[in-house]
Design a protein around this motif. Structure first.
Motif, PDB file in Angstrom:
ATOM      1  N   TYR A 233       0.823  -1.214   0.000  1.00 20.65           N
ATOM      2  CA  TYR A 233       0.000   0.000   0.000  1.00 20.65           C
ATOM      3  C   TYR A 233       0.856   1.263   0.000  1.00 20.65           C
ATOM      4  CZ  TYR A 233      -4.614  -1.986  -0.027  1.00 20.65           C
ATOM      5  OH  TYR A 233      -5.760  -2.617  -0.439  1.00 20.65           O
ATOM      6  N   ASP A 234       1.998   1.226   0.664  1.00 22.20           N
ATOM      7  CA  ASP A 234       2.887   2.386   0.650  1.00 22.20           C
ATOM      8  C   ASP A 234       3.427   2.620  -0.753  1.00 22.20           C
ATOM      9  OD1 ASP A 234       4.507   4.376   2.372  1.00 22.20           O
ATOM     10  OD2 ASP A 234       6.021   3.391   1.132  1.00 22.20           O
ATOM     11  N   ALA A 237       0.740   4.241  -2.753  1.00 23.38           N
ATOM     12  CA  ALA A 237       0.583   5.635  -2.350  1.00 23.38           C
ATOM     13  C   ALA A 237       1.695   6.513  -2.921  1.00 23.38           C
ATOM     14  CB  ALA A 237       0.560   5.733  -0.829  1.00 23.38           C
ATOM     15  N   ARG A 238       2.900   5.960  -2.955  1.00 19.56           N
ATOM     16  CA  ARG A 238       4.028   6.735  -3.492  1.00 19.56           C
ATOM     17  C   ARG A 238       3.858   6.992  -4.985  1.00 19.56           C
ATOM     18  NH1 ARG A 238       9.633   5.156  -4.569  1.00 19.56           N
ATOM     19  NH2 ARG A 238       9.099   3.059  -3.873  1.00 19.56           N
ATOM     20  N   ASP A 267      -7.584   5.498   5.314  1.00  9.77           N
ATOM     21  CA  ASP A 267      -6.292   6.045   5.704  1.00  9.77           C
ATOM     22  C   ASP A 267      -5.131   5.093   5.475  1.00  9.77           C
ATOM     23  OD1 ASP A 267      -7.435   8.425   6.395  1.00  9.77           O
ATOM     24  OD2 ASP A 267      -7.551   7.996   8.539  1.00  9.77           O
ATOM     25  N   ASP A 271      -3.189   8.124   4.193  1.00  6.22           N
ATOM     26  CA  ASP A 271      -2.152   8.671   5.073  1.00  6.22           C
ATOM     27  C   ASP A 271      -0.766   8.628   4.427  1.00  6.22           C
ATOM     28  OD1 ASP A 271      -3.860   9.486   7.043  1.00  6.22           O
ATOM     29  OD2 ASP A 271      -3.434   7.846   8.433  1.00  6.22           O
ATOM     30  N   PRO A 272      -0.316   7.466   3.897  1.00  5.48           N
ATOM     31  CA  PRO A 272       0.982   7.491   3.215  1.00  5.48           C
ATOM     32  C   PRO A 272       0.979   8.368   1.965  1.00  5.48           C
ATOM     33  CG  PRO A 272      -0.058   5.327   2.985  1.00  5.48           C
ATOM     34  CD  PRO A 272      -0.849   6.091   3.993  1.00  5.48           C
ATOM     35  N   GLY A 275       1.736  11.793   3.057  1.00  6.79           N
ATOM     36  CA  GLY A 275       3.144  11.890   3.405  1.00  6.79           C
ATOM     37  C   GLY A 275       4.037  11.995   2.182  1.00  6.79           C
ATOM     38  N   HIS A 276       3.789  11.156   1.188  1.00  9.15           N
ATOM     39  CA  HIS A 276       4.626  11.170  -0.021  1.00  9.15           C
ATOM     40  C   HIS A 276       4.416  12.438  -0.845  1.00  9.15           C
ATOM     41  CE1 HIS A 276       6.388   7.286   0.583  1.00  9.15           C
ATOM     42  NE2 HIS A 276       5.231   6.667   0.580  1.00  9.15           N
TER      43      HIS A 276
END
Length: 315
Positions: A233-234, A237-238, A267, A271-272, A275-276
């Motif tokens: 998932y990160d 998101a990136r 989230d 959320d990530p 952040g990215h």
């Protein structure tokens, strides 16, 4: 859909996983609804049959009697001038004359048919009824089996010449990335779609606890703290942050609204992503983009297809 003509509209939302159809009221309420799976690996006529089955079932609902037009939101690319669709995730449809075939069906006799890309549809829906209402410059995205998008610029829907403006899923985010079915390489969709999330997790050693190997199952593992699932998932998101930042650099966005099936994880993805974005949207005029989850959920495509049709038909 306003006081000029408040009669309801029929809507069809065609994606790589599901085909949904509804009668949509002037206020965005679904007055009748049906759904079936998309036979995405079948030939074009089989896919069309699924769409027509949904249309025929919808036409039997009492709410159908007042319908004044049919809006169709489809995974893209689309060509609104020619009335054709070529969804990347539906191989049997290439330059498929969807508007002509729908217009020729008895259930749609005398109904004007208006075609839009699914990202354009969600943008129209969220700007009229949902999370994009406060903004004049916003990117609305569908993150599901594929990744699409639509733009509101200067307070108005921006469709482009063929109806594909904002189709962010096929922005390249990895120059040396894998080939994409669209013909390019390293597309955002290869990183952030539900299919891509599940594929990456499995390749990275994720061990599902059940037979379910979908992005939903990956999300459940991520919430339980599985590091591989969290990394999947990160990574998505990136990639989304890179694509959104590139778009913001070109057109200056106030916000992005994320909808579609993958966005239902909330989230865990958003959320990530926030952040990215602080890394990728670094220039002052691109920084500070607000990130919102779509308010209309998985029905945004239906509401949006009707909203686009209302705009084109007047009222």
């Amino acid at each position: 859909m306003n006081a000029t003509d408040a009669r309801p509209l029929a809507a069809i939302d065609i994606g790589g996983t599901k085909i949904a159809a509804a009668v949509v009221g002037d206020d965005g309420t679904l007055l009748a609804r049906t759904q079936r799976p998309t036979p995405s690996t079948a030939d074009g006529e089989t896919v069309l049959r699924a769409v027509l089955d949904a249309l025929e079932e919808l036409a039997e609902a009492p709410a159908w009697a007042g319908v004044r037009g049919l809006g169709v939101g489809s995974a893209g690319p689309v060509d609104t001038g020619r009335g054709t669709v070529s969804p990347v995730n539906i191989g049997g449809w290439r330059h498929f004359p969807l508007v002509e075939r729908l217009s020729g069906h008895p259930a749609a006799t005398d109904l004007p048919v208006v075609l839009a890309g699914d990202g354009i549809a969600i943008a129209a829906a969220e700007h009229r009824f949902g999370a994009a209402r406060p903004y004049d410059n916003v990117l609305c995205m569908v993150v599901s089996t594929g990744v699409g998008g639509g733009l509101i610029l200067g307070g108005a829907l921006h469709t482009g010449t063929t109806g594909n403006a904002g189709h962010i899923g096929h922005i390249t985010v990895d120059l040396d990335g894998e080939p994409c079915p669209c013909g390019s390489r390293g597309c955002l969709e290869l990183f952030a779609s539900g299919t891509a999330i599940a594929r990456y997790a499995l390749r990275s050693g994720w061990q599902p606890s059940t037979e379910d190997r979908s992005a939903v199952a990956v999300a459940a593992s991520a919430r339980a703290g599985d590091p591989v699932a969290l990394a999947a998932y990160d990574r998505a998101a990136r990639a989304l942050a890179a694509g959104i930042a590139a778009t913001a650099t070109l057109v200056e966005l106030d916000a992005v609204v994320i909808g579609g099936g993958v966005a239902q994880v909330g989230d865990l993805l958003l959320d990530p992503l926030r952040g990215h974005l602080t890394t990728y949207a670094a220039l002052p005029f691109a920084a500070g983009i607000k990130v919102h989850r779509a308010l209309l959920g998985t029905d945004a495509g239906l509401v949006g297809a009707a909203a686009v049709a209302a705009h084109r038909l007047g009222g």
